[in-house]
Structures are given as C-alpha cells and as structure tokens.
Write a protein that holds these residues in place. Structure first.
Motif, PDB file in Angstrom:
ATOM      1  N   ARG A  60       0.836  -1.208   0.000  1.00  0.00           N
ATOM      2  CA  ARG A  60       0.000   0.000   0.000  1.00  0.00           C
ATOM      3  C   ARG A  60       0.871   1.259   0.000  1.00  0.00           C
ATOM      4  NH1 ARG A  60      -3.267   2.927  -2.110  1.00  0.00           N
ATOM      5  NH2 ARG A  60      -4.359   4.436  -0.828  1.00  0.00           N
ATOM      6  N   ILE A  61       1.953   1.243   0.776  1.00  0.00           N
ATOM      7  CA  ILE A  61       2.887   2.375   0.800  1.00  0.00           C
ATOM      8  C   ILE A  61       3.458   2.611  -0.592  1.00  0.00           C
ATOM      9  CG2 ILE A  61       5.131   3.178   1.664  1.00  0.00           C
ATOM     10  CD1 ILE A  61       2.818   3.363   3.739  1.00  0.00           C
ATOM     11  N   SER A  62       3.865   1.544  -1.259  1.00  0.00           N
ATOM     12  CA  SER A  62       4.411   1.647  -2.614  1.00  0.00           C
ATOM     13  C   SER A  62       3.395   2.276  -3.559  1.00  0.00           C
ATOM     14  CB  SER A  62       4.831   0.267  -3.117  1.00  0.00           C
ATOM     15  OG  SER A  62       5.351   0.348  -4.412  1.00  0.00           O
ATOM     16  N   ALA A  63       2.146   1.866  -3.454  1.00  0.00           N
ATOM     17  CA  ALA A  63       1.092   2.416  -4.315  1.00  0.00           C
ATOM     18  C   ALA A  63       0.884   3.903  -4.043  1.00  0.00           C
ATOM     19  CB  ALA A  63      -0.211   1.648  -4.112  1.00  0.00           C
ATOM     20  N   ILE A  64       0.914   4.308  -2.782  1.00  0.00           N
ATOM     21  CA  ILE A  64       0.732   5.721  -2.437  1.00  0.00           C
ATOM     22  C   ILE A  64       1.890   6.550  -2.987  1.00  0.00           C
ATOM     23  CG2 ILE A  64       0.643   7.384  -0.527  1.00  0.00           C
ATOM     24  CD1 ILE A  64      -0.764   5.145   1.123  1.00  0.00           C
ATOM     25  N   ILE A  65       3.119   6.082  -2.775  1.00  0.00           N
ATOM     26  CA  ILE A  65       4.295   6.809  -3.256  1.00  0.00           C
ATOM     27  C   ILE A  65       4.283   6.897  -4.776  1.00  0.00           C
ATOM     28  CG2 ILE A  65       6.821   6.680  -3.474  1.00  0.00           C
ATOM     29  CD1 ILE A  65       6.833   5.708  -0.542  1.00  0.00           C
ATOM     30  N   ASN A  66       3.969   5.791  -5.446  1.00  0.00           N
ATOM     31  CA  ASN A  66       3.911   5.811  -6.910  1.00  0.00           C
ATOM     32  C   ASN A  66       2.844   6.775  -7.410  1.00  0.00           C
ATOM     33  OD1 ASN A  66       5.997   3.981  -7.209  1.00  0.00           O
ATOM     34  ND2 ASN A  66       4.633   2.217  -7.286  1.00  0.00           N
ATOM     35  N   GLY A  67       1.690   6.812  -6.744  1.00  0.00           N
ATOM     36  CA  GLY A  67       0.623   7.724  -7.142  1.00  0.00           C
ATOM     37  C   GLY A  67       1.018   9.180  -6.970  1.00  0.00           C
ATOM     38  N   LEU A  68       1.675   9.500  -5.857  1.00  0.00           N
ATOM     39  CA  LEU A  68       2.135  10.873  -5.631  1.00  0.00           C
ATOM     40  C   LEU A  68       3.185  11.275  -6.664  1.00  0.00           C
ATOM     41  CD1 LEU A  68       2.395  10.905  -1.726  1.00  0.00           C
ATOM     42  CD2 LEU A  68       0.735  12.169  -3.125  1.00  0.00           C
ATOM     43  N   ALA A  69       4.062  10.345  -7.009  1.00  0.00           N
ATOM     44  CA  ALA A  69       5.097  10.620  -8.012  1.00  0.00           C
ATOM     45  C   ALA A  69       4.486  10.804  -9.398  1.00  0.00           C
ATOM     46  CB  ALA A  69       6.131   9.501  -8.028  1.00  0.00           C
ATOM     47  N   GLU A  70       3.541   9.944  -9.762  1.00  0.00           N
ATOM     48  CA  GLU A  70       2.904  10.042 -11.080  1.00  0.00           C
ATOM     49  C   GLU A  70       2.174  11.370 -11.272  1.00  0.00           C
ATOM     50  OE1 GLU A  70       0.385   6.600 -11.323  1.00  0.00           O
ATOM     51  OE2 GLU A  70       2.094   5.231 -11.518  1.00  0.00           O
ATOM     52  N   ARG A  71       1.638  11.911 -10.173  1.00  0.00           N
ATOM     53  CA  ARG A  71       0.904  13.180 -10.260  1.00  0.00           C
ATOM     54  C   ARG A  71       1.782  14.397  -9.976  1.00  0.00           C
ATOM     55  NH1 ARG A  71      -4.120  11.925  -6.718  1.00  0.00           N
ATOM     56  NH2 ARG A  71      -2.610  10.621  -5.710  1.00  0.00           N
ATOM     57  N   GLY A  72       3.085  14.185  -9.837  1.00  0.00           N
ATOM     58  CA  GLY A  72       4.030  15.286  -9.727  1.00  0.00           C
ATOM     59  C   GLY A  72       4.156  15.927  -8.356  1.00  0.00           C
ATOM     60  N   TYR A  73       3.667  15.276  -7.297  1.00  0.00           N
ATOM     61  CA  TYR A  73       3.805  15.835  -5.952  1.00  0.00           C
ATOM     62  C   TYR A  73       5.184  15.564  -5.364  1.00  0.00           C
ATOM     63  CZ  TYR A  73      -1.150  16.810  -5.997  1.00  0.00           C
ATOM     64  OH  TYR A  73      -2.389  17.311  -6.328  1.00  0.00           O
ATOM     65  N   ILE A  74       5.775  14.446  -5.755  1.00  0.00           N
ATOM     66  CA  ILE A  74       7.107  14.076  -5.272  1.00  0.00           C
ATOM     67  C   ILE A  74       7.947  13.571  -6.450  1.00  0.00           C
ATOM     68  CG2 ILE A  74       6.353  13.483  -2.929  1.00  0.00           C
ATOM     69  CD1 ILE A  74       6.450  10.505  -3.758  1.00  0.00           C
ATOM     70  N   SER A  75       9.259  13.601  -6.258  1.00  0.00           N
ATOM     71  CA  SER A  75      10.153  12.934  -7.210  1.00  0.00           C
ATOM     72  C   SER A  75      10.831  11.799  -6.460  1.00  0.00           C
ATOM     73  CB  SER A  75      11.192  13.898  -7.780  1.00  0.00           C
ATOM     74  OG  SER A  75      12.132  14.258  -6.787  1.00  0.00           O
ATOM     75  N   VAL A  76      11.067  10.717  -7.165  1.00  0.00           N
ATOM     76  CA  VAL A  76      11.710   9.539  -6.570  1.00  0.00           C
ATOM     77  C   VAL A  76      12.901   9.173  -7.443  1.00  0.00           C
ATOM     78  CG1 VAL A  76      11.419   7.129  -5.890  1.00  0.00           C
ATOM     79  CG2 VAL A  76       9.488   8.714  -5.690  1.00  0.00           C
ATOM     80  N   GLN A  77      14.083   9.126  -6.825  1.00  0.00           N
ATOM     81  CA  GLN A  77      15.297   8.741  -7.531  1.00  0.00           C
ATOM     82  C   GLN A  77      15.915   7.560  -6.807  1.00  0.00           C
ATOM     83  OE1 GLN A  77      17.260  12.590  -7.147  1.00  0.00           O
ATOM     84  NE2 GLN A  77      17.242  12.750  -9.375  1.00  0.00           N
ATOM     85  N   MET A  78      16.432   6.631  -7.579  1.00  0.00           N
ATOM     86  CA  MET A  78      17.090   5.459  -7.009  1.00  0.00           C
ATOM     87  C   MET A  78      18.599   5.618  -7.129  1.00  0.00           C
ATOM     88  SD  MET A  78      14.626   3.641  -6.018  1.00  0.00           S
ATOM     89  CE  MET A  78      12.976   3.077  -6.327  1.00  0.00           C
ATOM     90  N   SER A  79      19.289   5.255  -6.072  1.00  0.00           N
ATOM     91  CA  SER A  79      20.743   5.208  -6.060  1.00  0.00           C
ATOM     92  C   SER A  79      21.112   3.727  -5.975  1.00  0.00           C
ATOM     93  CB  SER A  79      21.269   5.976  -4.853  1.00  0.00           C
ATOM     94  OG  SER A  79      22.662   5.827  -4.742  1.00  0.00           O
ATOM     95  N   TYR A  80      21.881   3.261  -6.969  1.00  0.00           N
ATOM     96  CA  TYR A  80      22.197   1.834  -7.038  1.00  0.00           C
ATOM     97  C   TYR A  80      23.604   1.538  -6.538  1.00  0.00           C
ATOM     98  CZ  TYR A  80      18.008   1.648  -9.899  1.00  0.00           C
ATOM     99  OH  TYR A  80      16.717   1.744 -10.340  1.00  0.00           O
TER     100      TYR A  80
END
Length: 110
Positions: A60-80
């Motif tokens: 559920r957390i993943s879905a919320i974060i993805n939804g916020l990112a898709e609508r431009g409220y947050i940006s998510v960057q991965m560091s590998y």
C-alpha cells in the motif's frame, strides 16, 4: 521504529492540502511525512519505515508513493550499488503541495 533524522514541523496542515479533493487522506499524510523527512539529504525512508509508521502494508505504501510521483507531488530517484541493479537507497523529494483549492477564503470555511 528506528529514529530517522527529520525536520519536524509539527502537525500543522496547509489549507490547500487539507481541503484538496485531489488526494486521499493517506496521500495527504504521506506527503506531510515525506516533507517532514525531506531535509538537506532529502527523504530516504524505506517502504518498511512508512509501513511501520502508518500501520499499512509495504504494498500500500508503494502504491501511495507511486501515485504521488505520477501526479508530480514528489520525485523519486534510485541510487544503485556499484556494478549492480540492487538499490542502495531511494531519494524522495517533495515537489509541490496541491494548489489553492478554495481561492481567497479569509472569512473561513462554511
């Protein structure tokens, strides 16, 4: 729950966010929590942290974060990790809060 360095701003919620019909209550509080954790190094909390904090599943957390990112409220960057597809850390930044949903409403809300 592990202690995470946060820029704790209290529990005040901007009216634009509180009155927004664009976001669910879970999305609103997630955006506030990310903003609270978004300091000089930005927010790098895991889904496990958020799941524990909010009492929700990691899915559920993943879905919320993805939804916020898709609508431009947050940006998510991965560091590998070097030479790997394994994520070392995820960096989340708040980009915006909902726009003024109610105009100039100095007299309060009816």
């Amino acid at each position: 729950m592990a202690h995470i360095n946060r820029d704790f701003k209290g529990i005040w919620i901007p009216k634009e966010l509180w009155l927004s019909q664009e976001l669910s209550l879970q999305e609103k509080v997630m955006l506030l929590e990310i903003d609270s954790l978004d300091n000089e190094e930005h927010c790098y909390a895991s889904n496990a942290y958020f799941a524990d904090f909010f009492g929700l599943s990691k899915t559920r957390i993943s879905a919320i974060i993805n939804g916020l990112a898709e609508r431009g409220y947050i940006s998510v960057q991965m560091s590998y990790k070097a030479n790997s597809a394994e994520v070392e850390k995820r960096i989340i930044k708040v980009i915006k809060f909902p726009k003024d949903c109610c105009g100039n409403n100095a007299g309060g809300i009816l």
